[in-house]
Design a protein around this motif. Structure first.
Motif, mmCIF file in Angstrom:
data_model
loop_
_atom_site.group_PDB
_atom_site.id
_atom_site.type_symbol
_atom_site.label_atom_id
_atom_site.label_comp_id
_atom_site.label_asym_id
_atom_site.label_seq_id
_atom_site.Cartn_x
_atom_site.Cartn_y
_atom_site.Cartn_z
ATOM 1 N N SER A 202 2.652 -0.002 2.974
ATOM 2 C CA SER A 202 2.042 -1.248 3.447
ATOM 3 C C SER A 202 0.549 -1.308 3.144
ATOM 4 N N GLU A 203 -0.147 -0.171 3.249
ATOM 5 C CA GLU A 203 -1.593 -0.165 3.021
ATOM 6 C C GLU A 203 -1.946 -0.613 1.600
ATOM 7 N N GLU A 204 -1.208 -0.065 0.610
ATOM 8 C CA GLU A 204 -1.467 -0.452 -0.772
ATOM 9 C C GLU A 204 -1.032 -1.894 -1.042
ATOM 10 N N ALA A 205 0.072 -2.295 -0.424
ATOM 11 C CA ALA A 205 0.558 -3.664 -0.605
ATOM 12 C C ALA A 205 -0.486 -4.673 -0.145
ATOM 13 N N ARG A 206 -1.101 -4.394 0.985
ATOM 14 C CA ARG A 206 -2.129 -5.292 1.522
ATOM 15 C C ARG A 206 -3.313 -5.402 0.560
ATOM 16 N N LYS A 207 -3.724 -4.275 0.006
ATOM 17 C CA LYS A 207 -4.845 -4.269 -0.937
ATOM 18 C C LYS A 207 -4.496 -5.046 -2.209
ATOM 19 N N LEU A 208 -3.277 -4.870 -2.679
ATOM 20 C CA LEU A 208 -2.860 -5.551 -3.908
ATOM 21 C C LEU A 208 -2.817 -7.057 -3.729
ATOM 22 N N GLU A 209 -2.285 -7.502 -2.597
ATOM 23 C CA GLU A 209 -2.263 -8.944 -2.339
ATOM 24 C C GLU A 209 -3.687 -9.492 -2.249
ATOM 25 N N ALA A 210 -4.583 -8.732 -1.644
ATOM 26 C CA ALA A 210 -5.966 -9.178 -1.447
ATOM 27 C C ALA A 210 -6.709 -9.396 -2.758
ATOM 28 N N ILE A 260 10.619 -1.366 0.985
ATOM 29 C CA ILE A 260 10.846 -2.819 1.039
ATOM 30 C C ILE A 260 10.318 -3.375 2.354
ATOM 31 N N VAL A 261 10.685 -2.727 3.463
ATOM 32 C CA VAL A 261 10.229 -3.186 4.777
ATOM 33 C C VAL A 261 8.714 -3.093 4.884
ATOM 34 N N GLU A 262 8.150 -1.966 4.471
ATOM 35 C CA GLU A 262 6.693 -1.785 4.551
ATOM 36 C C GLU A 262 5.960 -2.908 3.817
ATOM 37 N N VAL A 263 6.456 -3.264 2.634
ATOM 38 C CA VAL A 263 5.773 -4.268 1.825
ATOM 39 C C VAL A 263 6.097 -5.684 2.298
ATOM 40 N N ALA A 264 7.387 -5.972 2.492
ATOM 41 C CA ALA A 264 7.798 -7.332 2.856
ATOM 42 C C ALA A 264 7.225 -7.772 4.196
ATOM 43 N N GLN A 265 7.041 -6.810 5.128
ATOM 44 C CA GLN A 265 6.499 -7.150 6.443
ATOM 45 C C GLN A 265 4.969 -7.195 6.443
ATOM 46 N N THR A 266 4.367 -6.938 5.275
ATOM 47 C CA THR A 266 2.907 -6.867 5.202
ATOM 48 C C THR A 266 2.298 -7.991 4.371
ATOM 49 N N VAL A 267 2.990 -8.422 3.318
ATOM 50 C CA VAL A 267 2.424 -9.412 2.403
ATOM 51 C C VAL A 267 3.204 -10.718 2.432
ATOM 52 N N ASN A 268 2.610 -11.740 1.838
ATOM 53 C CA ASN A 268 3.247 -13.058 1.757
ATOM 54 C C ASN A 268 3.524 -13.458 0.315
ATOM 55 N N ILE A 269 3.723 -12.465 -0.550
ATOM 56 C CA ILE A 269 4.063 -12.709 -1.944
ATOM 57 C C ILE A 269 5.444 -12.118 -2.207
ATOM 58 N N PRO A 270 6.110 -12.538 -3.285
ATOM 59 C CA PRO A 270 7.462 -12.030 -3.549
ATOM 60 C C PRO A 270 7.509 -10.516 -3.713
ATOM 61 N N VAL A 271 8.566 -9.940 -3.153
ATOM 62 C CA VAL A 271 8.810 -8.508 -3.269
ATOM 63 C C VAL A 271 10.050 -8.293 -4.117
ATOM 64 N N ILE A 272 9.933 -7.416 -5.101
ATOM 65 C CA ILE A 272 11.071 -7.035 -5.929
ATOM 66 C C ILE A 272 11.517 -5.654 -5.473
#
Length: 368
Positions: A202-210, A260-272
Motif C-alpha cells: 500500500s505504501e508504494e501504491a500511494r506514492k505511485l498514484e501521487a 491486490i487488497v493492499e493496493v485496491a484499498q489504497t488507490v483510486n486508479i485501476p488495479v491489474i
C-alpha cells in the motif's frame, strides 16, 4: 554488444521458464484463503452474463489480459504473434516483455511490432524498466517503445528482486519514483507501473498514484519466481554465489491476493491483478478483491509454444471459468463482483489484519 547480452538473457528466460519448474515453492498466491459465498438461488440466466468491461477507456470482452512475457528474439516474435492473434480474436489485452533489447538494436523491433500487426484493435501495453529511467532512458525512449507497437499504454516494470539476484543486475533504484512521475506528466498515454512477481504494498501504491501513475499491476508472489529463473541460469553457468541467492529468495514477496487488497484499498486508479493466476476462478477472486483486470503469463506462454489453437483453448477456458464463477455468485457483470461477499481466512486474513485492513468487511457485503 550490450544488445546481444540482453537478447541472450531473454532467450535464457524463455528456455528456463518453459523447461524448469520456476513456480513458487512455499509461498502461495493467497487465493486459497479467499472464498466466495455460494448462491443456491443465483436468480440470473448464465447465458445472459456479460463479462465485458471498460478500463483505461478501452472495452475488453472480458477483464482478462496476457501479462508481459517476451520479445527480442526470433522465438519471442513467434510467441508474441501467436498470443496477439488470439487476444485480437477474443477481444482481450496483452503486454509485451521489456523492450530494452529493441531500443538497443533496431533489428529486434519486429519481434515486438508484430503484436500490433496481429492485433490491430486489442489493448496493447508497451514495456520499459524502471531502473533504466535512472540509467539514461527518458521520455524519448518511452515514446519510442510506445510507437514500436502502437501501444495504448506503457508499463514501467519494477524488478528489484530480479536485479538483485542476476549477474547483470542493475540495482541503483534511487530516483526511480521521481523519474516515473516525470514520465507520467509528459506522456499522453496511461502509465502503468507493474512489479515482476514480488508484489506491491500500500505504501508504494500511494506514492505511485501521487506522482500520476494511471494504473498498478501488482504482480504478486505465488506464481513464477524470477529468483527461481535466475537460480537455474546460475546453475547452468555454475555460478554458486548467484545460485545461492536465487534459492534463498525463491519465495520472496507479497502474495498476490494480499497485494491486490493492499493496493485496491489504497488507490483510486485501476488495479491489474497478476502473479500466479491460473484459472477463471482465480481471476474472479482477484476482481472481487478490488482489481479491474486479471492478467496471467505462464500458462499462456506454454500454450503459445504449441500454437494458436492451444492458446485459444487456454484463454477461452479461462473466460468460461470466470463466467461460471459469476453465475454461482449471482452476478451478471464484472463490476458487481466487487460487491460479492467473500470470506478471507488463514494466513491471508492474518496478514491483512496485521496491516490494518478490515477483512470482515468483505464478508459483510450486502450481496448483489
Amino acid at each position: 554488444m550490450l544488445a546481444e547480452k540482453t537478447k541472450k538473457r531473454k532467450a535464457d528466460h524463455i528456455r528456463i521458464a518453459t523447461t524448469y519448474n520456476v513456480q513458487a515453492r512455499k509461498i502461495t498466491t493467497g487465493f486459497g484463503d479467499v472464498h466466495f459465498v455460494h448462491k443456491a438461488l443465483p436468480e440470473i440466466d448464465k447465458e445472459k452474463i456479460d463479462p465485458s468491461t471498460t478500463v483505461f477507456n478501452h472495452k475488453f470482452s472480458a477483464p482478462i489480459m496476457v501479462s508481459a512475457i517476451t520479445g527480442g528474439t526470433s522465438e519471442a516474435r513467434k510467441i508474441n504473434a501467436t498470443i496477439a492473434t488470439v487476444v485480437e480474436e477474443l477481444g482481450l489485452g496483452m503486454g509485451v516483455g521489456s523492450q530494452r533489447a529493441a531500443l538497443e538494436d533496431r533489428r529486434l523491433e519486429k519481434t515486438f511490432a508484430v503484436v500490433r500487426k496481429k492485433a490491430p484493435t486489442a489493448f496493447l501495453v508497451a514495456n520499459i524498466g524502471g531502473v533504466q529511467l535512472v540509467r539514461g532512458y527518458g521520455i524519448k525512449e518511452v515514446r519510442k517503445a510506445i510507437e514500436m507497437i502502437d501501444a495504448d499504454a506503457i508499463a514501467i516494470h519494477l524488478n528489484p528482486l530480479q536485479e538483485a539476484v542476476q549477474p547483470e543486475g542493475e540495482t541503483s533504484f534511487k530516483g526511480v519514483l521521481e523519474r516515473i512521475g516525470e514520465i507520467a506528466k509528459e506522456l499522453d498515454k496511461p502509465v502503468i507501473v507493474k512489479e515482476t512477481g514480488a508484489g506491491i504494498a500500500s505504501e508504494e501504491a500511494r506514492k505511485l498514484e501521487a506522482v500520476g501513475v494511471k494504473g498498478i499491476d501488482v504482480s504478486g508472489a505465488g506464481g513464477t519466481s524470477f529468483a527461481a529463473v535466475e537460480f537455474f541460469r546460475a546453475k547452468g553457468g555454475r555460478n554458486f554465489h548467484r545460485r545461492r541467492l536465487g534459492d534463498t529468495f525463491w519465495d520472496w514477496g507479497i502474495p498476490t491476493a494480499i497485494s491486490i487488497v493492499e493496493v485496491a484499498q489504497t488507490v483510486n486508479i485501476p488495479v491489474i491483478a497478476s502473479g500466479g493466476i491460473r484459472s477463471g476462478l482465480d481471476a474472479a477472486k482477484a476482481l472481487a478483491l478490488g482489481a479491474s483486470l486479471a492478467s496471467l503469463a505462464q500458462p499462456v506462454l506454454q500454450a503459445a509454444l504449441e500454437g494458436v489453437k492451444k492458446t485459444r483453448k487456454v484463454l477461452r477456458l479461462l473466460i468460461e471459468e470466470l463466467r461460471n464463477t459469476m453465475f454461482l455468485v449471482g452476478v451478471e457483470n464484472p463490476q458487481r463482483l466487487h460487491k460479492a461477499p467473500l470470506v478471507i481466512t488463514g494466513k491471508t486474513a492474518e496478514w491483512l489484519k496485521l496491516r490494518g485492513f478490515d477483512v470482515e468487511a468483505y464478508a459483510r457485503r450486502g450481496g448483489v
